[in-house]
Design an enzyme around this catalytic site. Structure first.
Site, PDB file in Angstrom:
ATOM      1  N   HIS A   1      35.704  35.693  39.896  1.00 54.27           N
ATOM      2  CA  HIS A   1      36.887  35.761  40.754  1.00 54.27           C
ATOM      3  C   HIS A   1      37.921  34.715  40.347  1.00 54.27           C
ATOM      4  O   HIS A   1      37.617  33.770  39.619  1.00 54.27           O
ATOM      5  CB  HIS A   1      36.510  35.569  42.230  1.00 54.27           C
ATOM      6  CG  HIS A   1      35.933  36.804  42.852  1.00 54.27           C
ATOM      7  ND1 HIS A   1      34.609  37.163  42.701  1.00 54.27           N
ATOM      8  CD2 HIS A   1      36.499  37.786  43.604  1.00 54.27           C
ATOM      9  CE1 HIS A   1      34.377  38.300  43.341  1.00 54.27           C
ATOM     10  NE2 HIS A   1      35.512  38.709  43.897  1.00 54.27           N
TER      11      HIS A   1
ATOM     12  N   LYS B   1      39.384  31.286  45.203  1.00 53.84           N
ATOM     13  CA  LYS B   1      38.376  31.821  46.138  1.00 53.84           C
ATOM     14  C   LYS B   1      37.500  30.687  46.653  1.00 53.84           C
ATOM     15  O   LYS B   1      36.909  29.940  45.876  1.00 53.84           O
ATOM     16  CB  LYS B   1      37.529  32.898  45.447  1.00 53.84           C
ATOM     17  CG  LYS B   1      36.544  33.581  46.398  1.00 53.84           C
ATOM     18  CD  LYS B   1      35.919  34.811  45.745  1.00 53.84           C
ATOM     19  CE  LYS B   1      34.846  35.438  46.618  1.00 53.84           C
ATOM     20  NZ  LYS B   1      35.331  35.852  47.935  1.00 53.84           N
TER      21      LYS B   1
END
Ligand code: NAP
Length: 257
Positions: free
Chosen positions: A145, A149
């Site tokens: 990601h 995040k």
């Protein structure tokens, strides 16, 4: 279909507003978000603070991309006003799901669809991993990601491991005897399936499921390159939520898988 978007000023909410406006069979009639008051969701439609805008505009379906606490409260309000709810907000806990199940009884007329991942490819990836699980003894999940995040592993990685663990009880033991760098083997998830979380600037949301058995391996990979990846799933949920009274979790039923 007359749709209202809650969280219309947010990153996902704004993308949903544009997707709804672009769909021939769906009309955007209300946009709710206290953070966006004074702005427009689309030319001619102002964002307002109050959920009453949904009933005033005759919305049949509300789409919610807010936060876990707000999403549950908003959906219960929708049930009380006979409006179907599509919820993309993540992080709704067991108590929240129980409240939704109570507010949207399956014997009633109103539907609520909650999907933690609207990317159709990601939903299929989880299903494929589940189907493959009984045929392999070892598996690892790598989720990748963007570098903003905050949580790890991703909810999708955890759900994938949970479903793979439930699909097979034949997972091999981890052979690792010596760990030189702590964490090198990632985290041990459901079924002992290891999950590795990569955080890298430039990425969006990606996941690989690696499965191995004697002489062969299978890699299943999904990539979300931008928020558009979620829109076909959101539109599918809007079109199908009215046909399923009660609470539905996940997009699988709408996809028929
Ligand atoms: P975001 O940019 O922070 O947008 C959320 C918006 O909702 C904000 O404008 C927020 O206002 C507003 N809001 C908060 N409480 C509200 C309420 N009671 N009524 C109306 N609006 C309210 O976040 P995002 O990136 O769009 O993500 C939203 C959610 O979608 C997150 O839970 C995220 O994990 C989830 N998500 C799901 C999927 C999926 O496929 N299911 C995909 C991507 C993201 P304030 O800023 O004032 O709080």
């Amino acid at each position: 279909m007359r749709v209202g978007v809650i969280g219309a000023a947010g990153r996902m909410g704004a993308t949903v507003c544009a997707a709804v406006v672009g769909a021939d069979d769906i009309e955007l009639v209300a946009a709710v978000d206290p953070a966006g008051v004074g702005r427009t969701a689309t030319p001619g439609l102002e964002i307002v603070a109050d959920l009453d805008a949904l009933t005033a505009a005759g919305a049949e379906i509300a789409v919610d991309f807010t936060g876990p606490g707000a999403a549950t409260v908003n959906a219960v309000w929708c049930a009380e006003h006979a409006i179907h709810a599509v919820i993309g907000t993540t992080g709704i806990d067991e108590a929240g799901l129980a409240a939704l199940s109570h507010a949207f009884p399956s014997a009633g007329r109103i539907g609520c669809l909650v999907a933690p991942n609207f990317a159709i490819g990601a939903v299929l990836m989880m299903r494929f991993a589940e189907l493959a699980s009984p045929w392999f003894e070892t598996a690892e999940i790598i989720e990748l990601h963007h570098d903003a995040k905050a949580d790890a592993p991703s909810g999708t990685a955890l759900l994938t491991a949970t479903r793979m663990a439930a699909a097979s009880d034949g997972w091999g033991a981890d052979p690792t005897q010596v760990v030189v760098v702590p964490g090198a083997r990632g985290g041990s998830g459901p079924g002992g399936i290891h999950i590795h979380s990569v955080r890298l600037r430039g990425l969006v949301a990606h996941q690989e499921v690696l499965l191995g058995t004697s002489g062969q391996s299978l890699t299943i990979r999904h990539d979300s390159y931008d928020r558009q990846s979620f829109m076909p799933g959101v539109l599918l949920a809007i079109r199908s939520v009215g046909q399923r009274p009660g609470l539905t979790v996940g997009l699988e039923a709408a996809l028929g898988i």
